[in-house]
Design a protein around this motif. Structure first.
Motif, PDB file in Angstrom:
ATOM      1  N   LYS A 214       7.389  28.632  73.682  1.00  0.00           N
ATOM      2  CA  LYS A 214       6.619  29.623  72.920  1.00  0.00           C
ATOM      3  C   LYS A 214       6.003  30.661  73.867  1.00  0.00           C
ATOM      4  CE  LYS A 214       4.270  28.134  69.458  1.00  0.00           C
ATOM      5  NZ  LYS A 214       3.230  27.474  68.616  1.00  0.00           N
ATOM      6  N   LYS A 218       6.686  34.779  74.047  1.00  0.00           N
ATOM      7  CA  LYS A 218       5.586  35.737  73.928  1.00  0.00           C
ATOM      8  C   LYS A 218       5.570  36.754  75.069  1.00  0.00           C
ATOM      9  CE  LYS A 218       2.273  33.038  71.232  1.00  0.00           C
ATOM     10  NZ  LYS A 218       0.929  32.404  71.228  1.00  0.00           N
ATOM     11  N   THR A 219       6.220  36.442  76.173  1.00  0.00           N
ATOM     12  CA  THR A 219       6.248  37.384  77.297  1.00  0.00           C
ATOM     13  C   THR A 219       7.415  38.356  77.185  1.00  0.00           C
ATOM     14  OG1 THR A 219       7.654  35.929  78.653  1.00  0.00           O
ATOM     15  CG2 THR A 219       5.268  35.644  78.827  1.00  0.00           C
ATOM     16  N   LYS A 223       6.739  39.254  71.683  1.00  0.00           N
ATOM     17  CA  LYS A 223       5.291  39.219  71.853  1.00  0.00           C
ATOM     18  C   LYS A 223       4.529  39.805  70.656  1.00  0.00           C
ATOM     19  CE  LYS A 223       5.569  43.342  74.799  1.00  0.00           C
ATOM     20  NZ  LYS A 223       5.289  43.847  76.163  1.00  0.00           N
ATOM     21  N   GLU A 227       2.879  34.090  64.533  1.00  0.00           N
ATOM     22  CA  GLU A 227       3.028  32.698  64.958  1.00  0.00           C
ATOM     23  C   GLU A 227       4.105  31.988  64.142  1.00  0.00           C
ATOM     24  OE1 GLU A 227       1.611  29.810  67.747  1.00  0.00           O
ATOM     25  OE2 GLU A 227       1.155  31.938  67.485  1.00  0.00           O
ATOM     26  N   LEU A 230       7.555  33.088  65.300  1.00  0.00           N
ATOM     27  CA  LEU A 230       7.861  32.459  66.589  1.00  0.00           C
ATOM     28  C   LEU A 230       8.277  30.997  66.407  1.00  0.00           C
ATOM     29  CD1 LEU A 230       5.166  33.708  69.125  1.00  0.00           C
ATOM     30  CD2 LEU A 230       7.630  33.972  69.306  1.00  0.00           C
TER      31      LEU A 230
END
Length: 244
Positions: A214, A218-219, A223, A227, A230
């Motif tokens: 996760k 996000k990087t 990003k 949630e 993801l």
């Protein structure tokens, strides 16, 4: 899964555990993990210092085969012929565990067949030979249970025994330490003495911790995702990795 010296020591140790003892002599081919080729010359073989220390602590005398001499080297290489029995099983196994089962079955058959060299059945001969073994020194596991280091890749993974295991992406480019569990079934990963991740060892090439995965997403391009998005993407992708 590799040919490192640590692996050689570990496999010898496991063999000693299996036979519940250590033979007085072991013959070795002139492989780099055993023989120091830079210091050896014809007629004089110099063993690797760490290997020689291991052999003394384990309680066996190491003997190097003479190249191009069938009386010695041939005895070692003749054992490789037994691998030809694996040929009929080509494509019939997918995991190391399945391969281990096939090899165990072949070994059981070989141990009940009359040997071409001794003309005796190995299983019967073993009942007498095992009485001559030296006791096992459990302390020799220090030779292969040492801490190993790895540099975290740009994919936020470290390589261990040809498989990859995740860490948090903030450790990308940093050098971490890996400690193998006493059962050889898991590893713990440390950075500057602090444990940052643990993984069970598997046959899978990619092994992701969900929190790490996760954080990796996000990087990158995800990003800005929610949630829930993801978690859905992560679940689908991890299932795809497991099927590889």
């Amino acid at each position: 899964m590799d040919k490192s010296q640590d692996t050689l020591f570990e496999m010898l140790y496991k063999a000693f555990q299996y036979t519940n003892g250590v033979p007085k002599e072991i013959w070795f081919d002139n492989m780099a993990t055993v023989v120091d080729h830079h210091s050896s010359y014809p007629g004089h073989v110099k063993f690797n210092e760490k290997f020689l220390s291991f052999s003394k602590d384990a309680g066996f005398k190491a003997i190097a085969c003479q190249p191009n001499r069938p009386q010695t080297k041939g005895v070692v290489e003749s054992l490789a012929r037994t691998t030809s029995r694996l040929a009929p099983y080509d494509g019939e196994f997918k995991t190391l565990k399945e391969l281990d089962g096939i090899i165990d079955e072949i070994c059981r058959d070989l141990n009940l067949e009359e040997s071409q060299s001794t003309h005796k059945i190995p299983k019967k001969l073993w009942q007498k030979e095992k009485e001559c073994l030296n006791p096992l020194n459990d302390d020799i596991d220090r030779y292969f249970n040492s801490v190993q280091t790895r540099k975290v890749s740009k994919d936020s993974m470290i390589m261990f025994r040809k498989n990859q295991y995740s860490v948090n992406p903030k450790y990308i480019g940093k050098t971490v330490e890996i400690k193998l569990s006493p059962t050889n079934k898991s590893i713990k990963i440390y950075y500057m003495g602090v444990e940052i991740r643990s993984h069970n060892l598997t046959d899978k090439h990619f092994n992701y911790n969900e929190d790490d995965y996760k954080a990796i997403l996000k990087t990158d391009l995800f990003k800005a995702r929610s949630e829930d998005e993801l978690n859905k993407y992560m679940s689908e992708n991890l299932k795809a990795y497991d099927s590889l």
